[in-house]
Enzyme design. Structure first.
Site, mmCIF file in Angstrom:
data_model
loop_
_atom_site.group_PDB
_atom_site.id
_atom_site.type_symbol
_atom_site.label_atom_id
_atom_site.label_comp_id
_atom_site.label_asym_id
_atom_site.label_seq_id
_atom_site.Cartn_x
_atom_site.Cartn_y
_atom_site.Cartn_z
ATOM 1 N N GLU A 63 0.826 -1.222 0.000
ATOM 2 C CA GLU A 63 0.000 0.000 0.000
ATOM 3 C C GLU A 63 0.857 1.268 0.000
ATOM 4 O OE1 GLU A 63 -3.665 -0.436 2.296
ATOM 5 O OE2 GLU A 63 -3.273 1.551 3.100
ATOM 6 N N ASP A 64 1.964 1.250 0.689
ATOM 7 C CA ASP A 64 2.694 2.508 0.945
ATOM 8 C C ASP A 64 4.110 2.573 0.389
ATOM 9 O OD1 ASP A 64 0.524 3.602 2.309
ATOM 10 O OD2 ASP A 64 1.130 2.729 4.218
HETATM 11 P P1 NDP Z 1 -5.916 9.143 6.460
HETATM 12 O O1 NDP Z 1 -6.286 7.804 5.933
HETATM 13 O O2 NDP Z 1 -5.377 10.148 5.505
HETATM 14 O O3 NDP Z 1 -4.887 8.972 7.673
HETATM 15 C C1 NDP Z 1 -5.042 7.961 8.631
HETATM 16 C C2 NDP Z 1 -4.073 6.840 8.328
HETATM 17 O O4 NDP Z 1 -2.749 7.355 8.374
HETATM 18 C C3 NDP Z 1 -4.130 5.749 9.358
HETATM 19 O O5 NDP Z 1 -5.112 4.801 9.004
HETATM 20 C C4 NDP Z 1 -2.712 5.190 9.315
HETATM 21 O O6 NDP Z 1 -2.701 4.217 8.268
HETATM 22 C C5 NDP Z 1 -1.863 6.366 8.887
HETATM 23 N N1 NDP Z 1 -1.086 7.057 9.945
HETATM 24 C C6 NDP Z 1 0.167 7.528 9.830
HETATM 25 N N2 NDP Z 1 0.571 8.174 10.936
HETATM 26 C C7 NDP Z 1 -0.449 8.102 11.806
HETATM 27 C C8 NDP Z 1 -0.622 8.569 13.144
HETATM 28 N N3 NDP Z 1 0.318 9.254 13.796
HETATM 29 N N4 NDP Z 1 -1.801 8.339 13.760
HETATM 30 C C9 NDP Z 1 -2.768 7.652 13.114
HETATM 31 N N5 NDP Z 1 -2.668 7.187 11.842
HETATM 32 C C10 NDP Z 1 -1.505 7.405 11.183
HETATM 33 O O7 NDP Z 1 -7.081 9.872 7.171
HETATM 34 P P2 NDP Z 1 -8.577 9.490 7.340
HETATM 35 O O8 NDP Z 1 -8.711 8.189 8.046
HETATM 36 O O9 NDP Z 1 -9.225 10.638 7.950
HETATM 37 O O10 NDP Z 1 -9.067 9.247 5.851
HETATM 38 C C11 NDP Z 1 -9.223 10.231 4.924
HETATM 39 C C12 NDP Z 1 -10.695 10.517 4.828
HETATM 40 O O11 NDP Z 1 -10.952 11.608 5.715
HETATM 41 C C13 NDP Z 1 -11.176 10.879 3.493
HETATM 42 O O12 NDP Z 1 -12.354 10.182 3.236
HETATM 43 C C14 NDP Z 1 -11.445 12.393 3.608
HETATM 44 O O13 NDP Z 1 -12.528 12.757 2.808
HETATM 45 C C15 NDP Z 1 -11.735 12.560 5.038
HETATM 46 N N6 NDP Z 1 -11.358 13.825 5.647
HETATM 47 C C16 NDP Z 1 -11.934 14.124 6.850
HETATM 48 C C17 NDP Z 1 -11.642 15.299 7.487
HETATM 49 C C18 NDP Z 1 -12.257 15.582 8.807
HETATM 50 O O14 NDP Z 1 -11.971 16.596 9.427
HETATM 51 N N7 NDP Z 1 -13.133 14.721 9.305
HETATM 52 C C19 NDP Z 1 -10.728 16.286 6.897
HETATM 53 C C20 NDP Z 1 -10.132 15.825 5.679
HETATM 54 C C21 NDP Z 1 -10.448 14.646 5.087
HETATM 55 P P3 NDP Z 1 -1.659 2.982 8.172
HETATM 56 O O15 NDP Z 1 -1.810 2.102 9.359
HETATM 57 O O16 NDP Z 1 -2.079 2.302 6.905
HETATM 58 O O17 NDP Z 1 -0.327 3.609 8.056
#
Ligand code: NDP
Ligand code: ZN
Length: 184
Positions: A63-64
Site C-alpha cells: 500500500e505505501d
Molecule cells: P488518512 O487515511 O489520511 O490517515 C489515517 C491513516 O494514516 C491511518 O489509518 C494510518 O494508516 C496512517 N497514519 C500515519 N501516521 C499516523 C498517526 N500518527 N496516527 C494515526 N494514523 C496514522 O485519514 P482518514 O482516516 O481521515 O481518511 C481520509 C478521509 O478523511 C477521506 O475520506 C477524507 O474525505 C476525510 N477527511 C476528513 C476530514 C475531517 O476533518 N473529518 C478532513 C479531511 C479529510 P496505516 O496504518 O495504513 O499507516
C-alpha cells in the site's frame, strides 16, 4: 516458530519503508508502525504463527511503498503475500470509498487477515490518541475511532484476546479524547 522468516520480513519492511515517516508531530520512522503491529500480536495476544507475524510486518509495504505483490510472493511465498493482499487497499480508489470498502470487506477476510486487521487498528487507535497526526482536529480523531469500530465489527469471532485488547484500547482512547474535549 521460524524466527528467521519473521526477521527476514522485518528487514524487508525496514528497507522498503526507508525515509518514510508517520504523521505524528515527531515524524516517527514509519517502520515503528509495522513493528508495533507485529508486537501486539506476539506480546499482547501470544500469537506464534510466523506467517501472521511476517505478514503483519509486511502489511503496509504494497500500500505505501513500491513493493509489488509478485515481489512479496517471490520473497515470502503465496500464503504470506496473500495475507498482505487481503489487508491492502486498492489505491486506485478515492479515500472515502476505500474506507467504506474496509468496512464491507472485513467479514470476508481470512482469520489470519482479521488478526492483522485487529492489530493494525489497535495500533492506529493508540496513535490517533497518543501520537496524533499533526493538525487533526479532535472531531476528525473521534470520527477515525468510530470508523475503526465499524471495521472491527466485521473481524469479530476470530480471537477473543485480540478483540478484548481492541475494546479496551478503544474505550481508553475515547475517555482520553473526551477529556481533551472537556478542556477546550
Ligand atoms: P488518512 O487515511 O489520511 O490517515 C489515517 C491513516 O494514516 C491511518 O489509518 C494510518 O494508516 C496512517 N497514519 C500515519 N501516521 C499516523 C498517526 N500518527 N496516527 C494515526 N494514523 C496514522 O485519514 P482518514 O482516516 O481521515 O481518511 C481520509 C478521509 O478523511 C477521506 O475520506 C477524507 O474525505 C476525510 N477527511 C476528513 C476530514 C475531517 O476533518 N473529518 C478532513 C479531511 C479529510 P496505516 O496504518 O495504513 O499507516
Ligand atoms: Zn498499518
Amino acid at each position: 516458530m521460524s524466527y528467521a522468516l519473521v526477521l527476514q520480513a522485518a528487514v524487508f519492511a525496514a528497507a522498503k519503508h526507508t525515509g518514510q515517516h508517520r504523521k505524528d508531530a515527531n515524524r516517527s520512522p514509519y517502520i515503528n508502525h509495522p513493528l508495533e503491529v507485529a508486537a501486539v500480536l506476539a506480546t499482547e495476544a501470544g500469537i506464534e504463527d510466523e506467517r501472521v507475524l511476517a505478514a503483519a510486518l509486511l502489511h503496509d509495504t504494497v500500500e505505501d511503498t513500491d513493493t509489488t505483490p509478485a515481489e512479496l510472493e517471490a520473497a515470502f511465498g503465496p500464503e504470506i503475500a496473500g495475507f498482505v493482499a487481503e489487508v491492502t487497499d486498492d489505491k486506485g480508489l478515492p479515500k472515502a470509498q476505500r474506507k467504506d470498502l474496509q468496512v464491507s470487506h472485513a467479514p470476508h477476510l481470512s482469520p489470519q487477515a482479521k488478526l492483522i486487521k485487529l492489530a493494525d487498528k489497535i495500533c492506529n487507535v493508540r496513535d490517533i490518541t497518543y501520537r496524533p497526526p499533526a493538525n487533526w482536529p479532535l472531531t476528525r480523531r473521534i470520527e477515525y475511532l468510530d470508523w475503526t469500530e465499524r471495521v472491527i465489527a466485521g473481524c469479530r469471532g476470530t480471537n477473543a484476546q485480540m478483540e478484548r485488547i481492541y475494546d479496551e484500547t478503544l474505550a481508553a482512547a475515547r475517555r482520553t479524547l473526551q477529556g481533551l474535549n472537556g478542556c477546550t
